[in-house]
Design a protein around this motif. Sequence first.
Motif, PDB file in Angstrom:
ATOM      1  N   SER A  74       0.837  -1.199   0.000  1.00  0.00           N
ATOM      2  CA  SER A  74       0.000   0.000   0.000  1.00  0.00           C
ATOM      3  C   SER A  74       0.870   1.246   0.000  1.00  0.00           C
ATOM      4  O   SER A  74       1.977   1.242   0.532  1.00  0.00           O
ATOM      5  CB  SER A  74      -0.972  -0.005   1.183  1.00  0.00           C
ATOM      6  OG  SER A  74      -0.269   0.070   2.387  1.00  0.00           O
ATOM      7  N   ASN A  75       0.356   2.284  -0.623  1.00  0.00           N
ATOM      8  CA  ASN A  75       1.100   3.542  -0.719  1.00  0.00           C
ATOM      9  C   ASN A  75       0.709   4.432   0.452  1.00  0.00           C
ATOM     10  O   ASN A  75      -0.462   4.595   0.752  1.00  0.00           O
ATOM     11  CB  ASN A  75       0.744   4.283  -2.010  1.00  0.00           C
ATOM     12  CG  ASN A  75       1.013   3.452  -3.244  1.00  0.00           C
ATOM     13  OD1 ASN A  75       0.233   2.565  -3.570  1.00  0.00           O
ATOM     14  ND2 ASN A  75       2.098   3.709  -3.904  1.00  0.00           N
ATOM     15  N   ARG A  76       1.706   4.967   1.101  1.00  0.00           N
ATOM     16  CA  ARG A  76       1.457   5.876   2.210  1.00  0.00           C
ATOM     17  C   ARG A  76       2.322   7.091   1.951  1.00  0.00           C
ATOM     18  O   ARG A  76       3.497   7.112   2.294  1.00  0.00           O
ATOM     19  CB  ARG A  76       1.894   5.199   3.494  1.00  0.00           C
ATOM     20  CG  ARG A  76       1.094   5.550   4.697  1.00  0.00           C
ATOM     21  CD  ARG A  76       1.595   4.669   5.817  1.00  0.00           C
ATOM     22  NE  ARG A  76       0.543   3.779   6.259  1.00  0.00           N
ATOM     23  CZ  ARG A  76      -0.207   4.033   7.333  1.00  0.00           C
ATOM     24  NH1 ARG A  76       0.010   5.090   8.052  1.00  0.00           N
ATOM     25  NH2 ARG A  76      -1.142   3.207   7.690  1.00  0.00           N
ATOM     26  N   THR A  77       1.730   8.063   1.291  1.00  0.00           N
ATOM     27  CA  THR A  77       2.550   9.127   0.744  1.00  0.00           C
ATOM     28  C   THR A  77       2.598  10.333   1.668  1.00  0.00           C
ATOM     29  O   THR A  77       1.873  10.415   2.640  1.00  0.00           O
ATOM     30  CB  THR A  77       1.980   9.578  -0.603  1.00  0.00           C
ATOM     31  OG1 THR A  77       0.644  10.006  -0.389  1.00  0.00           O
ATOM     32  CG2 THR A  77       1.991   8.457  -1.595  1.00  0.00           C
ATOM     33  N   GLY A  78       3.440  11.265   1.315  1.00  0.00           N
ATOM     34  CA  GLY A  78       3.472  12.541   2.013  1.00  0.00           C
ATOM     35  C   GLY A  78       4.791  12.837   2.676  1.00  0.00           C
ATOM     36  O   GLY A  78       5.500  11.933   3.120  1.00  0.00           O
TER      37      GLY A  78
END
Lengths: 343, 502
Positions: A74-78
């Motif tokens: 899963s992408n957890r961006t920022g």
Amino acid sequence: MTRKKLLVLVLLTALVIVSVTGCGRPAAKPPEEAYPSKYITGIIAWGAGGGTDTTSRLLVPAAEKVLGTSIVMSNRTGATGSIATQFVYDQRADGYTLLFNAENPQLYQVLGLSPLSYDDFEPIILTVNGVTVIVVHKDSPYQTLEDLINDAKANPGKINMGISGVGGQPYMTSLILRQGEGITFNPVTFDGDGPLITALMGKQIDVTGLAVAAAVQYVKNGDFRALAVVSNKRNDSLPDVPALGEIRPHLQSLLRASGFFYGVHVKKGTPEPIIAKLREAFLAGYNDPQFQEYARNNGMMLMGITGEEARQFMKDWQSAMAWLVYEAGDAKESPEKFGIPKP
Amino acid sequence: MAGMSALLIPFTDISMVLYIAAGVFTGIYIGAIPGLSVTMAVSLLISFTFSWNILPALAIMVGIYTGGVYGGSRSAILLNIPGAPAAVATGLDGYPLAKLGEAGRAMGLSTTQSVIGQFFGVGILIAASPLVSRLAINFAPRDYFLLSIMGLFLVGSLSRGSLIKALITAFIGVTVGLVGMDPFTGQGRLIFGNARLLGGINFVVVMIGLFGLSEAFFQLKIRSKPVKQKIDKIIPSMKLILSNLALTLRCSAIGTIIGALPGTGGDIAALMAYDHAKRTVKKPSRPFGEGAFEGIVAAESANNAAIGGAFIPMMTLGIPGDSVTAILIGALIIHGIRPGPMLMKEQPEYFWIIVGCLILSNIFLFIFGMSGIRIFSKVVEIPKSIIIPIIIVLSILGSYTINNNTVDIYWMIAFGILGYFMKIYDYPVSTMVLGVILSPIIDSNFRRAVQMTQGSFGGFVQSLFTNPITLILLLFIVFMLVSQTQAKCVIINKLNAVRKQG
């Protein structure tokens, strides 16, 4: 009527509380030899469709086969990937949460983004090393890097250079040129390779640095002219473009560990047998023909290094780049504070 | 027009037809659920379609994209909760229509207009890609800045009654949009020393809180009975469509162009089109904001037209037109194809396959959009004791899934409570969402534009007058200011006074 309403309100509150607090993690601690006894979570620190994302997802299928379990990505961006890095750091060191990130954590400390760096993690594998290429518009007066450097010397701070923010690769390129050649550009910040390409096409900037993979088609198409690859070696995707270290030999030591790299990491303190298993699995992913072909097609240099070798590469990278940022005056903290040795 | 025969590939391959149909169908439902976004669905599909062939993967993604952009209007009309940012403008008149018992007609109209809008966008993609992509390239940071300033004028259109209240909420929205890491320097802004705020506050979280949760709370307060829905006339009459055709085409053009600009997407397109409708339609079927069909016409044609627009820079330049095309490019790269000028030269058939997928998805959009409206209409008639808990659960689920982060849930609840009080005291929530959407665009592009003139403000002002696109936008803003505010009356009075004296 009112009692009914009260009941509804109480139930709703309970619902909200339960659904919020119910997201905790199971407490079972599996023995090392049984690893992996459940699925593994892979956290990608950058958005879907980007370089980190694509490279990470391509590694996984073959690794899953070796591990015999699935890896849920899963992408957890920022915040330049520091949110994902913090998240993985907050989990147990049990090998069930993997961090897929690029080179960025090595600059978090000096940029003041996070107290974490790859010192807090164990490298499973560093897969590829990417390089930047300095490009100008086809109508640009700069035919060679020499032209650009000479003009920048004559007009310090007047040439507009597109960058993708402090710490990004075009920015690091401008610092390498500044350190080695004493030239400064006027930085104009865009949101990454795509917007930089648009800006250069529209001649809103004079020069920029792009990942080789992103730049190749525009160079081949004749829209952009490539002046130099920011590396010591030429790149197979752009064999006619000189390497920066080749035309400017005094920059070679600075370029030894530069560019961007992608890798897989686990939290420090993960038991050695688990790390060994993960290494074996991701080496299989790395050696998968589909991954190798992807890396070659996208102008990335294959690394495939693990353990001490990977740690040393990241240390060298951090030492060179953190000091570069600090000496340019863009760092929030001195690298000395974190014991980062001067190159 | 090399490779044009590939246009027929999606039509002749039965498996692709099925993939597109499945994509559109799922897309409508994903779009309709607040928080489940097209971007999310398409990124999930990347890992899903990893081992597939490229064509079926492309087919299902294009299908989901089409369905999802449209689906957002469903929940906006039925529950006043936009399923996606692009549907914010649809809810402005859609929900009042549902309250009048005309949810079925609103959904029917949104379907026909979405289909027309998407055909328009695809038409431009086929006919004028090189032209539009040239515009996209030459659209400089200063132009984005002016465009977003024009967007701020929407505060006037979205305000109900008090303009001051609308301005206050828009201001809060802009401030919320600035929280987090500075995109240029990487330093934290408005984070009060808390590193967890570095990632900023996701604007979809704000939207779900302000529209979704606050609506649930508000419904608990007011004791309105569910409205019985008229479901006899769901297909909009030919007369309604024809009389709005000119507006539809204008809004589709706005949608396509804003969609094609790499820095803006369907959400801004729909809002700008709504603003355009409100300014140009002199006699709407009902006043705007109280259930004007024209509001739905504008918003829905624009947001689906933006899809075709977003593919223009993606196919011709290799630059994504919005967040979904950005992921599509990533998906194609995994399959060894990199969109852009080289692909157009070497394998133009991919362009035509995508066009074919878009046309086919649009046909399915009409079929799936029109069927099921009657059942959907019943959503409005569901008793509150059932629908409100569902809304709350969906709001929590939706805000969590954006980034798999529990902190987002807390933010959503906080904005839900804020929105509840805003509704009680009659402060509009849509202007706040507008502020959050526009804030980063204004911030980055203004600073970028000043950076381009080496930090000189004089140089920046000069650049506003010396570039054709910029000058047109600037004149447009001046025209909007003068023609629609009291400045017009002042000028006319002055002119009259001068004439009298003369």
